[in-house]
Design an enzyme around this catalytic site. Structure first.
Site, short mmCIF file in Angstrom:
data_model
loop_
_atom_site.label_atom_id
_atom_site.label_comp_id
_atom_site.label_asym_id
_atom_site.label_seq_id
_atom_site.Cartn_x
_atom_site.Cartn_y
_atom_site.Cartn_z
N LEU A 24 0.83 -1.09 0.04
CA LEU A 24 -0.07 0.04 0.08
C LEU A 24 0.96 1.18 -0.08
CD1 LEU A 24 -2.87 -0.75 2.48
CD2 LEU A 24 -3.14 -0.23 -0.15
N SER A 149 -6.89 -0.95 10.36
CA SER A 149 -6.99 -2.26 9.41
C SER A 149 -8.55 -2.93 10.17
CB SER A 149 -6.08 -3.46 10.19
OG SER A 149 -6.48 -4.65 9.77
N TYR A 162 -1.12 -8.11 17.04
CA TYR A 162 -1.30 -7.16 15.88
C TYR A 162 -2.88 -6.57 15.85
CZ TYR A 162 -2.82 -5.76 10.83
OH TYR A 162 -2.82 -5.35 9.89
N LYS A 166 -3.52 -2.25 16.32
CA LYS A 166 -4.61 -1.83 15.27
C LYS A 166 -5.60 -1.05 16.06
CE LYS A 166 -1.90 -2.39 11.50
NZ LYS A 166 -1.65 -1.12 10.68
N THR A 197 -1.63 -7.55 -1.87
CA THR A 197 -0.09 -6.98 -2.11
C THR A 197 0.65 -8.26 -1.60
OG1 THR A 197 -0.20 -6.69 0.52
CG2 THR A 197 -0.78 -4.83 -0.63
#
Length: 244
Positions: A24, A149, A162, A166, A197
C-alpha cells in the site's frame, strides 16, 4: 481539481508516506507522485526504497522525492525522519502506513511479539506525528491518514498483538481528530480488509477474491480532495465477498 490543503490552494504539496517501498505504501506513493507532489518516503529496506524512488521519478518526472531508509519503529528514528522532512516545510499530507503483521494468539505468540507490534504499528505513527504536528498546527492545515485495519474493529483468531496494536492506532486517530479540529487539520482512520499486496501473493487465493491496492489508495486520495469544511473520519473497506 487541486488538493484542498495545498498552501495556495494548488500546486505541489509535501507528502510524507511511511512504509513506502512496497504494498500500500508504494501504491500511495505512486498516486501522489502522479500528481506532481514532493514526496518524503521511508522504509527499512534501503535497496527497495531506492528502487521505488527511481521507478517513480522515471514514470513521473514532475514530482520530487526524498527518501530515508530507516526503521521508524524506533522512537529516535521516527523523530529524526520527521525533522528531516520539516527541513522542507510543514507537510500537507501525512500517511502513517508503516506496519507489520505477526500472527498468533495472545497466550501462545512468541515473546516480544507484543512489543514489536506496538513499536511498528503504533509507536512509529505516534512519534512521527508528534514531531511534525507543531509545524502543521502553525500552518493550520494538513491531513493525517492513519492506516489501521479491519482488525481495529473486531477480534479474530490469530489476531493477537497485531489486532491490539491496530485497535490502539484507531484510538490514536480518534483522539487526534478531536484535538486537531480547531487547527483545521483533518484526521482519517483507514480500515481496509484484505488487500492483494506482497503479503497475500503467495497465499494461493485468487486476486479476484480480495481488494486491489488501488481500491484503498483511490479512497484515500478522494478524501484528500474535499473542501476544508469536510472531513472523512473513517474509511472502512472489505472485499465484496466479506473478510477472509
Amino acid at each position: 481539481m487541486s488538493l484542498y490543503n495545498s498552501p495556495s490552494g494548488a500546486g505541489s504539496m509535501n507528502v510524507i508516506i511511511t512504509g513506502a517501498s512496497k504494498g500500500l505504501g508504494k501504491a500511495f506513493s505512486e498516486k501522489f507522485a502522479a500528481a506532481g507532489h514532493h514526496l518524503f518516503l521511508c522504509a527499512r529496506n534501503e535497496e527497495l526504497l531506492a528502487a521505488t524512488k527511481q521507478q517513480l521519478l522515471e514514470k513521473y518526472p514532475g514530482c520530487k522525492i526524498d527518501i530515508s531508509a530507516t526503521d521508524i519503529s524506533r522512537k529516535e528514528n521516527a523523530i529524526a525522519f520527521g525533522n528531516f522532512c520539516l527541513q522542507f516545510g510543514a507537510p500537507q499530507v501525512l500517511i502513517n502506513n508503516a506496519g507489520r503483521f505477526l500472527p498468533g494468539n495472545i497466550y501462545e505468540e512468541e515473546d516480544r511479539t507484543f512489543e514489536s507490534m506496538l513499536a511498528t504499528n503504533l509507536h512509529s505513527a505516534y512519534h512521527l506525528t508528534r514531531t511534525v504536528l507543531p509545524a502543521m498546527i502553525k500552518a493550520k492545515s494538513g491531513h493525517i491518514f492513519n492506516i489501521c485495519s479491519i482488525a481495529s474493529l473486531a477480534a479474530y483468531k490469530n489476531g493477537g498483538s497485531y489486532s491490539i496494536s491496530k485497535f490502539a492506532l484507531l484510538g490514536f486517530s480518534k483522539n487526534l481528530r478531536e484535538e486537531l479540529k480547531s487547527y483545521n487539520i483533518k484526521v482519517t482512520a483507514v480500515m481496509p480488509g484484505a488487500v492483494y499486496t506482497d503479503s497475500w501473493s503467495g497465499s494461493g487465493l485468487s486476486p479476484e477474491r480480495i481488494m486491489q491496492a488501488d481500491d484503498v489508495v483511490n479512497m484515500v486520495y478522494a478524501a484528500s480532495l474535499l473542501s476544508p469544511q469536510a472531513c472523512v473520519e473513517e474509511i472502512i473497506m472489505r472485499p465484496q465477498l466479506g473478510d477472509l
